[in-house]
Each structure stands twice: as structure tokens, then as C-alpha cells.
Design an enzyme around this catalytic site. Sequence first.
Site, PDB file in Angstrom:
ATOM      1  N   TYR A   1     -45.666  46.224 -25.941  1.00 46.79           N
ATOM      2  CA  TYR A   1     -45.087  47.454 -26.487  1.00 46.79           C
ATOM      3  C   TYR A   1     -44.332  47.212 -27.787  1.00 46.79           C
ATOM      4  O   TYR A   1     -43.685  48.109 -28.307  1.00 46.79           O
ATOM      5  CB  TYR A   1     -44.125  48.096 -25.476  1.00 46.79           C
ATOM      6  CG  TYR A   1     -44.808  48.781 -24.322  1.00 46.79           C
ATOM      7  CD1 TYR A   1     -46.058  48.372 -23.878  1.00 46.79           C
ATOM      8  CD2 TYR A   1     -44.189  49.837 -23.665  1.00 46.79           C
ATOM      9  CE1 TYR A   1     -46.681  48.983 -22.817  1.00 46.79           C
ATOM     10  CE2 TYR A   1     -44.806  50.462 -22.594  1.00 46.79           C
ATOM     11  CZ  TYR A   1     -46.046  50.031 -22.179  1.00 46.79           C
ATOM     12  OH  TYR A   1     -46.660  50.646 -21.123  1.00 46.79           O
TER      13      TYR A   1
ATOM     14  N   LYS B   1     -47.086  37.346 -14.741  1.00 50.90           N
ATOM     15  CA  LYS B   1     -48.469  36.944 -14.498  1.00 50.90           C
ATOM     16  C   LYS B   1     -48.621  35.567 -15.149  1.00 50.90           C
ATOM     17  O   LYS B   1     -49.498  35.333 -15.999  1.00 50.90           O
ATOM     18  CB  LYS B   1     -49.411  37.996 -15.122  1.00 50.90           C
ATOM     19  CG  LYS B   1     -50.858  37.816 -14.769  1.00 50.90           C
ATOM     20  CD  LYS B   1     -51.250  38.398 -13.433  1.00 50.90           C
ATOM     21  CE  LYS B   1     -52.693  38.111 -13.112  1.00 50.90           C
ATOM     22  NZ  LYS B   1     -53.078  38.446 -11.739  1.00 50.90           N
TER      23      LYS B   1
ATOM     24  N   ASP C   1     -49.506  41.567  -9.600  1.00 49.86           N
ATOM     25  CA  ASP C   1     -50.450  42.286  -8.729  1.00 49.86           C
ATOM     26  C   ASP C   1     -50.003  42.193  -7.267  1.00 49.86           C
ATOM     27  O   ASP C   1     -50.012  43.190  -6.529  1.00 49.86           O
ATOM     28  CB  ASP C   1     -51.897  41.800  -8.916  1.00 49.86           C
ATOM     29  CG  ASP C   1     -52.002  40.316  -9.221  1.00 49.86           C
ATOM     30  OD1 ASP C   1     -50.953  39.664  -9.340  1.00 49.86           O
ATOM     31  OD2 ASP C   1     -53.124  39.800  -9.320  1.00 49.86           O
TER      32      ASP C   1
ATOM     33  N   ASP D   1     -42.896  49.205 -17.041  1.00 45.07           N
ATOM     34  CA  ASP D   1     -43.273  50.599 -17.224  1.00 45.07           C
ATOM     35  C   ASP D   1     -44.104  51.067 -16.022  1.00 45.07           C
ATOM     36  O   ASP D   1     -43.847  52.111 -15.418  1.00 45.07           O
ATOM     37  CB  ASP D   1     -44.083  50.724 -18.523  1.00 45.07           C
ATOM     38  CG  ASP D   1     -44.276  52.155 -18.940  1.00 45.07           C
ATOM     39  OD1 ASP D   1     -43.635  53.033 -18.351  1.00 45.07           O
ATOM     40  OD2 ASP D   1     -45.080  52.409 -19.861  1.00 45.07           O
TER      41      ASP D   1
END
Length: 359
Positions: free
Chosen positions: A123, A190, A223, A247
Site C-alpha cells: 500500500y 507470510k 492463511d 486490511d
Amino acid sequence: MTTVTLITGDGIGPEIAEAARRCIDATGSDIKWELAEAGVDIMAKTGTPLPQTTIDSVRKNGVGLKAPITTPVGTGFRSINVFLRQELELYACLRPCKSYKGVRSRYSNIDLVIVRENTEDLYAGIEFEKGKDDTIELINWLNKHNKRKIGNDAGISIKPISVKGTEKIVRFAFEYARKNKRKKVTSVHKANIMKYTDGLWLEISREIAKKYSDIEFEDRIVDNMCMQLIQKPELYDVLVLPNLYGDILSDLCAGLVGGLGVAPGANIGDKGAIFEATHGSAPKYAGQNKVNPCALILSGVLLLRHIGKITEADKLEKAVADVIAQGKDVTYDMKADRNDPTAVGTSQMADAIIKKIKS
Ligand code: NAD
């Protein structure tokens, strides 16, 4: 007395801003409001969606309550919300997600806090459009230095994650946990795939965690985190995440507690803080005295805590919770049937909350 900038926004903004202001005042919090405008309405009047006086007011007061602002899609001005966060360096986005009795949801007893990094990651706004000269130059450079090749038909978004940015946000999460008597911080990433960005995030998270031995620390791959939140949300407490995962998981967690009507938020930096609902300006309901003011009122609860008015904050949160639990003087979205004729308007729900505060 504390002076707070009140940005009334557009769409449903002015109605919920007024409802929130009245409820906060009813707690006896002794706040002096400095009114400021932003959004499509002031744009139509003055030609700018974010007058300098509004930015100056938040800078001067260091704290603001902001109603939603419309961001035109495709054309028009860029997001004022993003601009304000960048301009005022509001690096931490805080989103508590808590179950309130009476809000229809598949879950009960959820009490999670999302701490989202607000300035870096995908972002950051560093993007290269497909086919542009700069993009081709970048692709050529990358192809020269990597085994895996990128085609000239690719667009590219850059994901910066820095030591400084990660240190700040993870420290913020631990400080928040300590101050609010929370037990655990979970760092989400991740790192198994993105070793130099999320890997760095995880490494810094672990380093900072060592300085807070009174608070439990763990990490989760994003995840897996999503699945765990759906299956066993009660295992989690404060979650700290890079911008993009933050987000997405903010919305997931808002969904766990019954949606946007009760999802407050804050954007906080070293020099200032802006408190705002997670939802947008819902233009189709503008001016109808119809929508739920609770998310902005609960953002007011966060604001009161931020400025040290804990008793007032507790009083306001309890009054909101009581009105929701009774389920009588609530807006249409909180009724079992959204067409229930007994639903009250924005202003009447605020009146019921004020009555509770005073009782
Ligand atoms: P939205 O949150 O405005 O609306 C989504 C849905 O939720 C709609 O059905 C709406 O009617 C409903 N809703 C929203 N707030 C509600 C409330 N308080 N009570 C009852 N129902 C409510 O999202 P959107 O339609 O995607 O966005 C509308 C505009 O708001 C866009 O221009 C968007 O850019 C902007 N936006 C602003 C902010 C902000 O100011 N922080 C945040 C999100 C979206």
C-alpha cells in the site's frame, strides 16, 4: 479541557458525527470541538476536498474524530483518508473487534484487536503501470538480476517492509497490549514465501517481543491465521499485521462481530491520532437519519481512552452496549428484520444512548 478536531465528512458523515459528538459530550468529557470539513461537499463549495485548515487543525490539536469521506472511483481526487494518514504519519491502524450482546452474529464473546501497519507494504503507493517506459526499464533490470523472468506485459507493485517501520508497529502493539491489560500478541506474516519482507517483519517481531516478557508472543502464517480466526477466534487477543494482511483481516474480524455497524477504528502516530468508523460514507442513505451511529460512537470511546478519559470511555461503551442489548431503540440494521417499522433513526439511537449515560 481538550480540544478535538471534528471532521464531519460527507454522505452519512455529518449525521453520525453529530450523534457521536452529542454522546461523547453527555459523558461530561469536557471536550471543545473544533469543526473541520473534508470530502465531496466542501469540494463542491471551495474546489478542494481537504482544506489546509483541516490538516492544520488536526496537527495543532493532535487528535481528531473523523466521519467517513467519499472517494470517487476512477476519476476525481485521491483518497483523503490515505492522504491524511500519510501526511500526519499515522502509522498504526487500531481496530478492536468485540462482540456486543444483541448484535446478530455467528459468534459470541469475540474480543480481538487488530493492529495494522498503515504506511508500508504493497500500500506504499509505489506502482509501475504496464507498458510505461519506467516499468520496462525496471523489468529489464529485474530480468538482468534474477533467474525468473518477468514479461513486458506486467504491471508491478512494490512491497517495502522496513526495520524501522516494523519496529514501530510491533512496539505499538505490545505497548497497547500492556496498557490495556491484554495477554498475547500474535504477529501475522507470510515469511515462508516472502523471506526478505515478511521474513524481516517476523525477525523484528521476535526481537521486540523479547523486551515484553510480561506478554505472550507467537506468530502465525496469514492463511493459517484466517482459518484459525474462523475456527477458534477465542485463542487470539492482539494481532499485529503488515498493511495488506491487516486490511483484509480487519474486515474478516469485523464480520466475526456482526459487521460494519459496530466496527470502530483509529489511525495513530507519534504526533497525532484520528478516530473513525471502519465503514464508509454510505451515500445512498445520506440525509435520511437512518444509519447506525455506533461505529463512530465506539471510535469516540477509543478517542476518550487515548486522551486519558477512561471513566468517560467506560460509561459511553456501557451505554452503547446496553442500548444494543435491549434492541429497542436501535437502527434498522440491528433489527432482525431490516424493514422493522420500530427501528429508530440515527439521532434517536443517540438520544437513547445519552439517556443511558445519564441514568
Ligand atoms: P460503505 O461502508 O459506505 O457501505 C457499505 C454497506 O454498508 C452499504 O450497504 C451501506 O449502506 C452500509 N453501511 C455503511 N455504514 C453503515 C451504517 N453506519 N449503518 C448502517 N449501514 C451502513 O462502503 P462503500 O459503499 O464501499 O463506500 C462508500 C464510500 O465511502 C466510497 O466512496 C468509499 O471510498 C468511502 N469509504 C470511506 C471510508 C472512510 O472515510 N474511512 C471508509 C470506507 C469507504
